[in-house]
Design an enzyme around this catalytic site. Structure first.
Site, short mmCIF file in Angstrom:
data_model
loop_
_atom_site.label_atom_id
_atom_site.label_comp_id
_atom_site.label_asym_id
_atom_site.label_seq_id
_atom_site.Cartn_x
_atom_site.Cartn_y
_atom_site.Cartn_z
N CYS B 89 2.15 -3.30 31.52
CA CYS B 89 1.61 -2.20 30.71
C CYS B 89 0.96 -1.17 31.63
O CYS B 89 1.65 -0.50 32.38
CB CYS B 89 0.64 -2.74 29.67
SG CYS B 89 0.35 -1.60 28.32
N HIS B 197 3.53 -7.52 27.09
CA HIS B 197 2.45 -8.33 27.66
C HIS B 197 2.77 -9.81 27.65
O HIS B 197 2.42 -10.51 26.69
CB HIS B 197 1.17 -8.12 26.84
CG HIS B 197 0.51 -6.80 27.05
ND1 HIS B 197 -0.46 -6.61 28.00
CD2 HIS B 197 0.65 -5.61 26.42
CE1 HIS B 197 -0.89 -5.36 27.96
NE2 HIS B 197 -0.23 -4.72 27.01
N GLU B 199 1.28 -12.12 29.14
CA GLU B 199 0.04 -12.92 29.13
C GLU B 199 -0.51 -13.09 27.72
O GLU B 199 -1.43 -13.87 27.50
CB GLU B 199 -1.00 -12.30 30.07
CG GLU B 199 -1.77 -11.09 29.53
CD GLU B 199 -0.99 -9.78 29.56
OE1 GLU B 199 0.23 -9.80 29.88
OE2 GLU B 199 -1.60 -8.72 29.27
#
Lengths: 77, 225
Positions: B89, B197, B199
């Site tokens: 990002c 993302h 994560e």
């Protein structure tokens, strides 16, 4: 000396902000608008003896992203 | 050797902790936390992660200021020496602004901030970041961005595609990215930038674990089973 640096998106690069503003202007009843492009202006106060090479360097290294933007330097006074 | 990762925090990063938690969860070891002003990186890193967020308030352009911060010199030399670098990002924006990856990330085509699960296709399952996936596999990873509209000129796009450097594509391209590109690799394949993302998809409680495979791939690339 004052430098005025105009940064604009390159022709052909989509300008979603310009398009949204274009749409909003038409919504306000303004007609005949053919295109809206939004850019950025940076004013710098610099020493009078600054070199053109240094100015170019500042534009290329930080002020403009030359992948998508053009810039134009104007020496104001 | 335990896996040695580092997460860089810039003023305005907000996914740095999530990235650290994901890395610790997969590698079993908490990553180092580095600060944008650090001029030197520790040696022996197995991964440098540039997290999401709004570094320097997105001043000038997203990622522009962070790309010129002291730590990026160290990140760039590490990347050029072959150390894996993952930018997610805002981290992807920092990588393009710094020139470690080509192209630029512009305002989303529809001007909206897009925050939702995003279906992706894995285009390159041979990179050190993606070996846990199958080529062409469809996965779901969340996105949350305003400036995710990937732009590069035709020549650059052709080169990225020709060299297998498109890692992920959107199946539902809502931000206007050229050729549906969601993530790209550097020429040597050790730098990955992506808007989604991973994560945020490492634990069943997140609603999916498709992102976990990416971190496992990085770990396995280092120490093949």
């Amino acid at each position: 000396m004052k430098l005025r640096i105009q940064i604009s998106r390159k022709p052909g690069v989509l300008d979603p902000e310009g398009r949204a503003v274009h749409h909003a202007l038409e919504g306000l009843g303004f007609s005949g608008i053919q295109d809206v492009r939004i850019g950025r202006m940076v004013e710098l106060q610099v020493a009078d003896d600054i070199s053109d090479a240094a100015i170019e360097d500042m534009c290329r290294k930080l002020l403009a992203n030359t992948v998508i933007e053009n810039y134009r330097v104007e020496k104001v006074a | 050797m335990p896996f040695s990762a580092a997460v860089v925090t810039f003023p305005g990063s907000n996914c740095d902790r999530d990235m650290a938690v994901a890395l610790e969860s997969v590698t079993g070891r908490a990553p180092l936390r580095l600060w944008h002003g650090d001029a030197e990186l520790p040696g022996g890193l197995d991964l440098i992660a540039l997290p999401g967020g709004f570094s320097y308030g997105d001043y000038l352009r997203s990622g522009a200021m962070a790309a010129r911060s002291p730590i990026l010199k160290g990140v760039a030399s590490a990347a050029n020496a072959g150390v894996p670098v993952l930018g997610v990002c805002n981290g992807f924006q920092v990588l393009t602004e710094s020139g470690l990856l080509p192209g630029a990330l512009m305002r989303n085509k529809n001007m909206h901030f897009i925050c939702r699960d995003m279906p992706l296709r894995v285009e390159n399952a041979a990179s050190r970041f993606t070996t846990g996936y199958a080529a062409g596999q469809e996965i779901t990873i969340p996105v949350a961005h305003h400036d995710g509209n990937f732009f590069a000129d035709d020549e650059t796009l052709d080169r990225l595609e020709g060299d297998g450097r498109v890692a992920f594509r959107y199946l539902d391209n809502s931000n206007g990215s050229r050729r549906d590109i969601a993530g790209i690799l550097s020429p040597a394949g050790n730098v990955l930038g992506m808007m989604p993302h991973p994560e945020r998809a490492v634990d069943a409680a997140h609603g999916g674990t498709d992102g976990r495979i990416l971190f496992e791939s990085i770990l396995n690339a280092l120490a093949p089973a």
